[in-house]
Design a protein around this motif. Structure first.
Motif, PDB file in Angstrom:
ATOM      1  N   GLU A  30       0.767  -1.326  -0.002  1.00 16.72           N
ATOM      2  CA  GLU A  30      -0.080   0.000   0.083  1.00 16.72           C
ATOM      3  C   GLU A  30       0.884   1.227   0.019  1.00 16.72           C
ATOM      4  O   GLU A  30       1.871   1.350   0.524  1.00 16.72           O
ATOM      5  N   SER A  31       0.313   2.241  -0.730  1.00 16.09           N
ATOM      6  CA  SER A  31       1.026   3.476  -0.708  1.00 16.09           C
ATOM      7  C   SER A  31      -0.277   4.571  -0.199  1.00 16.09           C
ATOM      8  O   SER A  31      -0.077   4.827   1.132  1.00 16.09           O
ATOM      9  N   CYS A  32      -0.821   5.045  -0.920  1.00 12.87           N
ATOM     10  CA  CYS A  32      -2.053   5.879  -0.739  1.00 12.87           C
ATOM     11  C   CYS A  32      -2.744   5.584   0.278  1.00 12.87           C
ATOM     12  O   CYS A  32      -3.535   6.348   1.382  1.00 12.87           O
ATOM     13  N   THR A  33      -3.173   4.316   0.556  1.00 11.46           N
ATOM     14  CA  THR A  33      -4.208   3.711   1.523  1.00 11.46           C
ATOM     15  C   THR A  33      -3.389   3.408   2.765  1.00 11.46           C
ATOM     16  O   THR A  33      -4.001   3.353   3.929  1.00 11.46           O
ATOM     17  N   GLY A  34      -2.170   3.656   3.033  1.00 10.59           N
ATOM     18  CA  GLY A  34      -1.365   3.771   4.349  1.00 10.59           C
ATOM     19  C   GLY A  34      -1.802   2.643   5.423  1.00 10.59           C
ATOM     20  O   GLY A  34      -1.626   3.005   6.532  1.00 10.59           O
ATOM     21  N   GLY A  35      -2.090   1.423   4.982  1.00 12.54           N
ATOM     22  CA  GLY A  35      -2.440   0.429   5.915  1.00 12.54           C
ATOM     23  C   GLY A  35      -3.748   0.180   6.126  1.00 12.54           C
ATOM     24  O   GLY A  35      -4.170  -0.993   6.766  1.00 12.54           O
ATOM     25  N   LEU A  36      -4.589   0.884   5.587  1.00  7.46           N
ATOM     26  CA  LEU A  36      -6.065   0.747   5.556  1.00  7.46           C
ATOM     27  C   LEU A  36      -6.476  -0.655   5.046  1.00  7.46           C
ATOM     28  O   LEU A  36      -7.518  -1.265   5.602  1.00  7.46           O
ATOM     29  N   LEU A  37      -6.008  -1.223   4.058  1.00  6.65           N
ATOM     30  CA  LEU A  37      -6.443  -2.059   3.261  1.00  6.65           C
ATOM     31  C   LEU A  37      -6.173  -3.524   4.132  1.00  6.65           C
ATOM     32  O   LEU A  37      -6.805  -4.413   4.561  1.00  6.65           O
ATOM     33  N   ALA A  38      -4.841  -3.358   4.759  1.00 12.86           N
ATOM     34  CA  ALA A  38      -4.369  -4.496   5.815  1.00 12.86           C
ATOM     35  C   ALA A  38      -5.357  -4.344   6.942  1.00 12.86           C
ATOM     36  O   ALA A  38      -5.694  -5.680   7.445  1.00 12.86           O
ATOM     37  N   GLY A  39      -5.546  -3.292   7.412  1.00 15.33           N
ATOM     38  CA  GLY A  39      -6.523  -2.875   8.408  1.00 15.33           C
ATOM     39  C   GLY A  39      -7.896  -3.697   8.374  1.00 15.33           C
ATOM     40  O   GLY A  39      -8.419  -4.503   9.124  1.00 15.33           O
ATOM     41  N   ARG A  40      -8.577  -3.560   7.348  1.00 16.75           N
ATOM     42  CA  ARG A  40      -9.832  -4.199   6.788  1.00 16.75           C
ATOM     43  C   ARG A  40      -9.492  -5.588   6.958  1.00 16.75           C
ATOM     44  O   ARG A  40     -10.480  -6.338   7.218  1.00 16.75           O
ATOM     45  N   LEU A  41      -8.502  -6.275   6.268  1.00 18.24           N
ATOM     46  CA  LEU A  41      -8.435  -7.732   6.227  1.00 18.24           C
ATOM     47  C   LEU A  41      -8.207  -8.298   7.738  1.00 18.24           C
ATOM     48  O   LEU A  41      -8.919  -9.125   8.046  1.00 18.24           O
TER      49      LEU A  41
END
Length: 167
Positions: A30-41
């Motif tokens: 992730e770049s612009c999402t800054g960890g939000l994707l990992a956080g959702r998972l």
């Protein structure tokens, strides 16, 4: 009751369920999402069976160091490009030996946009079974809304990619 439970299933629950069903692991880049994707998972119980690690590569230096995005690609196309998203997704798989990687790079705003690359431009890529899919997206809204929309689209792309590869 089953209908109600199905209605309450989130996109991240679906992604984790598909990963488990096909015995796959995933990493995030992730770049612009800054960890939000990992956080959702990782909000999903049991995600640790399929998600072992993720990368937040906000700078070009981090993209090169952790995901092996080439300096040439970054110089020629920029961090926000189809080419960079593609290399991020490949790099995530190779760095972690995961079965799949979802990569996100974009301009969340409110600054940083240009006429060629406006605020809200995001590239999302998946790499799985030697197949790369890249989507170019143009999201509207403030910084937070762009980031949230990018994560939702990334989860959708992950689910579609799994279904395409394993059906």
């Amino acid at each position: 009751m089953e209908e109600r439970a199905a209605m309450e299933e989130t996109l991240e629950m679906t992604a984790v369920s598909l990963l488990k069903k096909y015995d796959l692991t995933v990493t995030t880049a992730e770049s612009c999402t800054g960890g939000l994707l990992a956080g959702r998972l990782v909000n999903v119980a049991g995600a640790s069976e399929v998600f072992h690690e993720g990368f937040i590569t906000y700078s070009n230096k981090a993209k090169r160091k952790y995901l092996d995005v080439s300096k040439k690609t970054l110089k020629k196309y920029g961090a926000v490009s189809e080419q960079t998203a593609r290399e991020m997704a490949m790099g995530g798989v190779f760095a972690t030996d995961a079965d799949a990687c979802v990569a996100v790079t974009g301009i969340a705003g409110p600054d940083g946009g240009t006429p060629e690359k406006p605020v809200g431009l995001v590239y999302i890529a998946t790499y799985m079974k030697d197949q790369i899919v890249v989507e170019k997206c143009q999201f509207a809204g403030d910084r937070s809304q762009v980031r949230e929309q990018a994560v939702t689209r990334a989860l959708e792309l992950l689910c579609r990619s799994i279904l395409k590869a394993y059906r």
